[in-house]
Design a protein around this motif. Structure first.
Motif, short mmCIF file in Angstrom:
data_model
loop_
_atom_site.label_atom_id
_atom_site.label_comp_id
_atom_site.label_asym_id
_atom_site.label_seq_id
_atom_site.Cartn_x
_atom_site.Cartn_y
_atom_site.Cartn_z
N LEU A 433 0.81 -1.21 0.00
CA LEU A 433 0.00 0.00 0.00
C LEU A 433 0.85 1.27 0.00
N SER A 434 2.05 1.18 0.54
CA SER A 434 2.89 2.36 0.76
C SER A 434 3.48 2.91 -0.53
N LEU A 435 3.45 4.23 -0.67
CA LEU A 435 4.13 4.93 -1.75
C LEU A 435 5.22 5.83 -1.16
N SER A 436 6.24 6.12 -1.97
CA SER A 436 7.34 6.99 -1.53
C SER A 436 7.78 7.83 -2.72
N SER A 437 8.62 8.81 -2.45
CA SER A 437 9.13 9.66 -3.53
C SER A 437 9.90 8.85 -4.55
N SER A 438 10.72 7.89 -4.07
CA SER A 438 11.51 7.07 -4.99
C SER A 438 10.60 6.20 -5.86
N LYS A 439 9.49 5.71 -5.26
CA LYS A 439 8.55 4.89 -6.03
C LYS A 439 7.90 5.72 -7.13
N LEU A 440 7.53 6.94 -6.79
CA LEU A 440 6.90 7.81 -7.78
C LEU A 440 7.88 8.18 -8.89
N ASN A 441 9.14 8.39 -8.54
CA ASN A 441 10.15 8.68 -9.57
C ASN A 441 10.33 7.48 -10.50
N SER A 442 10.37 6.28 -9.92
CA SER A 442 10.50 5.07 -10.75
C SER A 442 9.29 4.90 -11.65
N LEU A 443 8.11 5.20 -11.11
CA LEU A 443 6.89 5.11 -11.93
C LEU A 443 6.97 6.07 -13.10
N SER A 444 7.44 7.28 -12.85
CA SER A 444 7.54 8.28 -13.90
C SER A 444 8.49 7.84 -15.00
N ILE A 445 9.62 7.25 -14.61
CA ILE A 445 10.60 6.75 -15.59
C ILE A 445 9.97 5.63 -16.42
N GLY A 446 9.28 4.71 -15.73
CA GLY A 446 8.64 3.60 -16.44
C GLY A 446 7.59 4.07 -17.42
N LEU A 447 6.84 5.11 -17.06
CA LEU A 447 5.81 5.63 -17.97
C LEU A 447 6.43 6.24 -19.22
N ARG A 448 7.59 6.87 -19.07
CA ARG A 448 8.25 7.45 -20.25
C ARG A 448 8.75 6.35 -21.19
N GLN A 449 9.17 5.22 -20.61
CA GLN A 449 9.54 4.08 -21.46
C GLN A 449 8.35 3.60 -22.27
N ILE A 450 7.17 3.57 -21.62
CA ILE A 450 5.96 3.15 -22.32
C ILE A 450 5.61 4.14 -23.43
N ALA A 451 5.80 5.44 -23.15
CA ALA A 451 5.51 6.46 -24.17
C ALA A 451 6.34 6.26 -25.42
N VAL A 452 7.60 5.88 -25.24
CA VAL A 452 8.48 5.64 -26.39
C VAL A 452 8.02 4.39 -27.16
N SER A 453 7.71 3.33 -26.43
CA SER A 453 7.34 2.08 -27.09
C SER A 453 5.97 2.15 -27.74
N SER A 454 5.15 3.15 -27.36
CA SER A 454 3.80 3.24 -27.93
C SER A 454 3.79 3.81 -29.34
N GLN A 455 4.94 4.26 -29.82
CA GLN A 455 4.98 4.92 -31.12
C GLN A 455 4.53 4.01 -32.26
N ASP A 456 4.83 2.73 -32.15
CA ASP A 456 4.47 1.82 -33.26
C ASP A 456 3.63 0.65 -32.76
N SER A 457 2.77 0.89 -31.78
CA SER A 457 1.98 -0.21 -31.22
C SER A 457 0.69 -0.43 -32.01
N VAL A 458 -0.24 0.50 -31.91
CA VAL A 458 -1.53 0.36 -32.61
C VAL A 458 -1.34 0.65 -34.09
N GLY A 459 -1.88 -0.22 -34.93
CA GLY A 459 -1.81 -0.01 -36.38
C GLY A 459 -0.59 -0.59 -37.03
N ARG A 460 0.19 -1.38 -36.29
CA ARG A 460 1.38 -1.99 -36.88
C ARG A 460 0.98 -3.16 -37.77
N VAL A 461 1.49 -3.17 -38.98
CA VAL A 461 1.18 -4.24 -39.94
C VAL A 461 2.07 -5.44 -39.63
N LEU A 462 1.47 -6.56 -39.32
CA LEU A 462 2.22 -7.76 -39.00
C LEU A 462 2.45 -8.64 -40.22
#
Length: 807
Positions: A433-462
């Protein structure tokens, strides 16, 4: 003296603290003796008088006068009227009773009565039962006459006369009551029959007599079975209600009038439809109404009446609203094909989402069904965005997590304080249940990784295929649709899952645990604020109403995939409840580490410590340590045991390991146990192959590890083991979407299809086929056609979402 004896008997029974579920438990004090009477259940609370004889009875659970506002409140219902419609009681041929359904209903009513509730039944069925008896008598009489007249064994065709309903009722009423009496006797429950007509309610003295009789029966824990006296009532005809009073035209109005007169808490009206629809059931646009409010009459259209009976849905709604106005809660449900567990009456009383619940209290916000529709609509828009737009939203959410850090941690502090003060959560759950500043920073970094990977997710021709000249086929990635993510005590799950849903173009419905209510609320507000920059705020919805998880799992027409995040018990419960919706997840995380006889001491100790002690509550933590037999009584084994003891890990010995020890630790109760704490099982195996067999038998196909320096042994282990994640010389804790470079995960799946292991962005996509032609038909490729198939593979290229369209 009688009063003293009564008081003494009450004291003795209180000391014994006995509540006996048999017939003889209501004690009457008379002539200085205690006589038992028929009564199915008793909890001693108070003494009331009946003809100058004291009775021990159960007091009402609440003061009557206002109906229940929410379904969950129905558990408090004390006095309940169950109305059985003609379609429920009678067979499909309308001649005779549906004995199986009746037996189930009787069992449920008796069970609720034995819980201390006061049950009343308003029943139909006398006409159908009488019709069956009279037909039998007529056929028998005709067959005897024909046999005597013709002197032959063969009988001519016999036609049955039209049977008059009042005659059928007269013939069937006694048999119907005898059937009820026989069924209730099996549960040591007494019943009493009451036949009424309209006059019994219009005449003040008769109405008082009726109420008095019913009160006497309820005091004696007897179930009154009430029916209109169809043998003497006139044929049904339209008549106006008395001012402020409902006329007894059918059993719906009878049940409503009776419920209000007797100040019942709940009226359950069973018929042959699931409940109330906004238009006739079966029509294309018919939408089921889970809850109905008095001001919504204008929004529904009534259909035809049921195959039997004289009421119809319009009569049911009118009666229900009248009862609701009188302070009695009402549920209209299907009694012919129970939808949830097969026990529709007890399901309703337990607050489950069965039938249509009539409520005077309209919720402030949208219903969960409305939230789902809003999410789907906004999700379709989200999926049609350019990749850069979805990436912008995720980056905005990542920024908000750090910019509003103080606000988030303040809300989390409230949740933590409440969890500690109540003491309802285990230490492992409190840690999650506990959150901390370091956890929120890690979450923010992880979300930016997702933002980069989302560039070619939907609509990709397989795949691209030239089927024929000017006829091209493409397989393209698209969102799954509406995701329902149910999580407990993990508020950091909310932004992770939200980012993955945004990146994959999915709509999202979130149901978090109440222990993290404050944190979830602020995080959801931030997610909607990020979505608002492109006008799709409603794509992510947080369910904050009193919806039970089981009810959410039945929205099979609205939700496309359920992802549970929490304990193994939560996952198992959801998998059982979700009959028509696929569930992505794992029910258990029974992870193994196998230490081979050629393992490195340093690597083994390091890997086992991390796998077990880094985060014992995680689903990827080690639960069973398998040790090669040759390692017993070696320095490596001794160091392993010393390390586990230093880390305060409680050890359970497997059967084979225990056989090698003179004084062994507590022997394991089951080799298929997920401890979720600083505990583990140690078992001995003779070879790598035996380790693989053990894992296949007792594991959960989550994550399993081999520690060895022999490459051939390791490769065999990696190839033979059928788990979602299989590691060589690495901690089981690496089974995580963030550590895999997926940015985040919605969970870990042990399923065999679609997605397996940590499920990131790719696991939230499916595909569709797009075919572009110029008037092609299948006939063009027949033997007489002019075209031939080419089926040439073409190079793939990424198309934008605006080109492909979405589900």
């Amino acid at each position: 003296q009688d009063q003293m004896l009564c008081k003494h008997s009450k004291e003795l029974l209180h000391k014994a603290k006995v509540s006996i579920s048999v017939r003889c438990i209501t004690y009457i004090v008379k002539e200085r003796k205690i006589y038992p009477t028929s009564s199915p259940f008793l909890t001693l609370h108070a003494v009331r008088q009946w003809n100058n004889v004291p009775f021990f009875t159960v007091p009402l659970a609440r003061a009557h006068g206002k109906s229940f506002a929410h379904r969950s409140d129905l558990r408090q219902a004390k006095r309940i009227v169950v109305k059985l419609g003609s379609a429920v009681v009678t067979r499909g041929d309308e001649c005779g009773l549906a004995l199986g359904r009746l037996a189930s209903i009787v069992e449920q009513v008796a069970m609720l009565q034995n819980q201390g509730r006061e049950m009343m039944i308003v029943t139909s069925g006398a006409v159908a039962f009488g019709k069956q008896r009279l037909r039998h008598e007529i056929l028998l009489s005709q067959s005897v006459r024909q046999a005597l007249h013709s002197g032959q064994n063969q009988l001519k065709d016999m036609s049955l006369p039209v049977l008059e309903a009042r005659a059928c009722a007269a013939a069937g009423q006694s048999g119907l009551m005898a059937l009820y009496e026989a069924m209730f006797t099996q549960y040591s429950t007494c019943t009493a029959q009451i036949l009424v007509t309209n006059l019994d309610f219009h005449d003040d003295q008769k109405r008082r007599n009726l109420k008095s009789t019913l009160h006497e029966l309820l005091r004696m824990n007897i179930v009154p079975i009430i029916n209109t006296n169809d043998a003497v009532v006139p044929p049904p005809e339209p008549n106006s209600d008395l001012q402020g009073v409902i006329s007894i035209k059918d059993n719906d109005s009878l049940a409503a009038r009776l419920a209000v007169e007797m100040r019942a808490d709940l009226l359950i009206a069973l018929s042959d439809v699931e409940g109330l629809y906004d238009s006739p059931p079966g029509s294309d646009d018919a939408k089921f109404l889970d809850t109905f409010y008095p001001g919504d009459q204008h929004s529904i259209t009534y259909g035809t009446k049921s195959r039997v009976g004289i009421g119809g849905m319009e009569a049911k709604v009118k009666a229900a609203l009248w009862a609701l106005q009188g302070g009695t809660s009402v549920v209209i449900a299907n009694g012919t094909h129970p939808k949830v567990t097969g026990h529709v009456i007890t399901d309703i009383v337990e607050g489950k989402k069965v039938g249509t619940f009539f409520s005077e209290v309209k919720p402030a916000g949208p219903t969960v069904e409305q939230q789902t529709e809003m999410a789907r609509s906004a999700g379709r828009t989200l999926a049609s965005f350019e990749p850069e737009q979805r990436s912008d939203i995720i980056c905005a959410l990542a920024d908000l997590l750090t910019e509003r850090k103080d606000q988030i941690l303040s809300a989390n502090k409230k949740d933590m304080e409440h969890a500690v003060s109540t003491g309802r959560l285990s230490p492992a759950m409190v840690k999650r249940l506990s959150l901390s500043s370091s956890k929120l920073n890690s979450l923010s970094i992880g979300l930016r990784q997702i933002a980069v990977s989302s560039q070619d997710s939907v609509g990709r021709v397989l795949r691209r295929t030239r089927v024929a000249n000017n006829l091209e086929l493409e397989q393209i990635t698209v969102p799954i649709g509406v995701l329902l993510v149910i999580f407990e005590s993990r508020p950091d799950c909310l932004p992770q899952v939200s980012a993955l849903a945004i990146a994959s173009g999915n709509a999202l419905l979130l149901k978090g645990g109440k222990e993290a209510a404050n944190t979830n609320r602020i995080l959801h507000e931030l997610a909607q604020e990020a979505l608002s920059i492109h006008g799709v705020k409603d794509a992510i919805q947080l369910v904050s109403t009193r919806e039970e998880v089981e009810d959410l799992c039945r929205l099979e027409k609205m939700i496309d995939l359920i992802i549970p995040r929490g304990s193994s018990q939560l996952v198992r419960d959801i998998q059982r409840a979700a009959k028509g919706i696929p569930v992505l997840g794992h029910s258990e995380g029974i992870c193994h580490v196998y230490v081979d006889h050629e393992a490195s001491v340093d690597k083994a100790i390091k890997i086992i410590r991390d796998s077990k002690c880094d985060y014992p509550a995680a689903c990827n933590a080690m639960e069973t340590l398998l040790v090669h037999r040759e390692l017993l009584r070696t320095p490596l084994f001794d160091q392993l045991i010393d390390m586990l003891r230093t880390e305060h890990v409680k050890i359970h010995a497997g059967p084979k390991f225990a056989s090698y020890l003179t004084f062994s630790p507590s022997e394991v109760k089951s080799l298929r146990t997920e401890y979720g704490d600083l505990e583990c099982c140690i078992e001995v195996v003779d070879s790598m192959q035996e380790a693989v067999d053990h894992i296949h038998k007792y594991g959960s196909s989550h994550t399993d590890v081999i520690v060895t320096e022999n490459e051939d042994t390791a490769e065999q282990f990696l190839q033979q083991l059928d788990s979602a994640c299989v590691f060589w010389n690495a901690s089981s804790r690496f089974a995580d979407g963030y550590r895999f470079g997926l940015g985040a995960e919605v969970g870990i799946s042990t399923a065999r299809i679609h997605a397996r292991g940590p499920v990131g962005l790719e696991g939230l996509l499916t595909t569709k086929w797009v075919l572009r032609g110029e008037g092609h038909t299948a006939a063009d490729f027949s033997e007489q056609g002019s075209m031939t198939y080419l089926h040439e593979n073409l190079p793939v290229e990424i198309l934008t979402a605006s080109v492909i369209g979405v589900q």
